[in-house]
Design an enzyme around this catalytic site. Structure first.
Site, mmCIF file in Angstrom:
data_model
loop_
_atom_site.group_PDB
_atom_site.id
_atom_site.type_symbol
_atom_site.label_atom_id
_atom_site.label_comp_id
_atom_site.label_asym_id
_atom_site.label_seq_id
_atom_site.Cartn_x
_atom_site.Cartn_y
_atom_site.Cartn_z
ATOM 1 C CE1 TYR A 36 1.993 11.870 4.392
ATOM 2 C CE2 TYR A 36 3.367 11.025 6.170
ATOM 3 C CZ TYR A 36 3.237 11.518 4.889
ATOM 4 O OH TYR A 36 4.339 11.649 4.085
ATOM 5 C CE LYS A 150 2.022 8.790 2.664
ATOM 6 N NZ LYS A 150 3.286 9.086 1.947
ATOM 7 C CD GLU A 182 11.413 6.103 0.371
ATOM 8 O OE1 GLU A 182 10.451 5.569 -0.205
ATOM 9 O OE2 GLU A 182 11.483 6.230 1.617
#
Length: 293
Positions: A36, A150, A182
């Protein structure tokens, strides 16, 4: 939470969101077999559209799929979706799965991908967040080893965001083998000795579009910002911490695991970066207004 506005895109057709349907045999539903993108939109103009579509193509290649259409054509469909939903501030969501097939783990033959797009209205980032900062926690990285894709398989991220929410925090920062990777839905910067560092791209770090914008802006203004390693043990000594994402832009972190970051308020380097980022957005809005008939 805002709901997507009324017009969606499904496999080549624009239709009311309430009428959009995907088979329960879709591999995205059965296996999270898809990827996505989320694209911020300001004044009807998608921000860094080409970069987002390039990242989508890379994610598709990494899971063995071809893009469902050429990048320029997909860009036109994104812009059409935005226009059909009012052409204002929103976030455009694109999801591509391997498609509908009988449930079996190996890739099916002759299957057609499923592509869905929606627009969700957004509200501005509260000024209190940029004025006072947000709270984050650290958490051991329990994700798979290909975080550079992703993927729609976001259960670990969901679990950690929930853990953060239960702790009264906004975000969770992943730690892998003693290094900060992250956030669950963001990239991270930390300032040491007046120099900001963000973890380098790799298999456990998603290349962030907003992160790259911050690096570009820093370079333009000769700010000491670079890619590198952040040791989790050093993070509590950081003078500043920021997180970046397409939907939340650039946010300062004022508390880490319940303790103040630096002076406990946003620092000067963050302020400079935020001002530069907002100036870039104002330029995009101004161009959008000039192009209106």
């Amino acid at each position: 939470m805002s709901e997507p506005t009324s017009i969606a895109y499904l496999n080549g057709t624009f239709l009311p969101l309430s009428e959009a349907r995907v088979s329960i045999l879709d591999r995205g539903f059965q296996f999270a077999d898809g990827v996505y993108e989320v694209i911020p939109v300001y004044g009807g103009r998608p921000f860094r559209l080409d970069a987002h579509l390039a990242r989508l193509e890379r994610s598709l290649r990494e899971i063995g799929m071809e893009p469902p259409m050429a990048r320029d054509d997909l860009g036109e469909q994104v812009e059409e979706l935005i226009a059909r939903n009012g052409g204002q501030d929103c976030q455009a969501y694109i999801q591509v799965t391997r498609g509908e097939a009988p449930r079996n783990h190996p890739f099916p033959d002759a299957v057609h991908p499923t592509m869905v797009m929606t627009c969700t209205p957004v509200t501005p980032v509260p000024e209190a967040w940029t004025r006072e900062g947000v709270s984050v926690i650290t958490a051991e990285d329990i994700r798979w080893a290909r975080c550079d894709i992703k993927s729609i398989a976001l259960l670990p991220n969901v679990m950690m965001r929930q853990k953060a929410a239960e702790a009264g925090a906004f975000e969770a920062l992943w730690v892998h083998q003693g290094r900060v990777m992250e956030g669950a839905a963001s990239n991270v910067f930390a300032v040491f000795g007046g120099r900001a560092v963000t973890p380098s791209d790799g298999s456990r770090v998603l290349p962030g579009i907003t992160r790259d914008v911050v690096l570009e802006l820093a370079a333009e203004q000769d700010l000491p910002v670079a890619s590198g390693e952040i040791a989790a043990a050093d993070l509590p000594q950081a003078e500043e911490i920021w997180i970046t994402s397409s939907t939340k832009e650039v946010l300062p972190v004022s508390r880490l695991d319940g303790q103040p970051v630096g002076a406990g308020r946003p620092g000067p380097l963050f302020r400079t970066v935020l001002d530069a980022y907002r100036a870039r957005i104002r330029e995009l809005r101004a161009r959008a207004e000039e192009e209106q008939p």
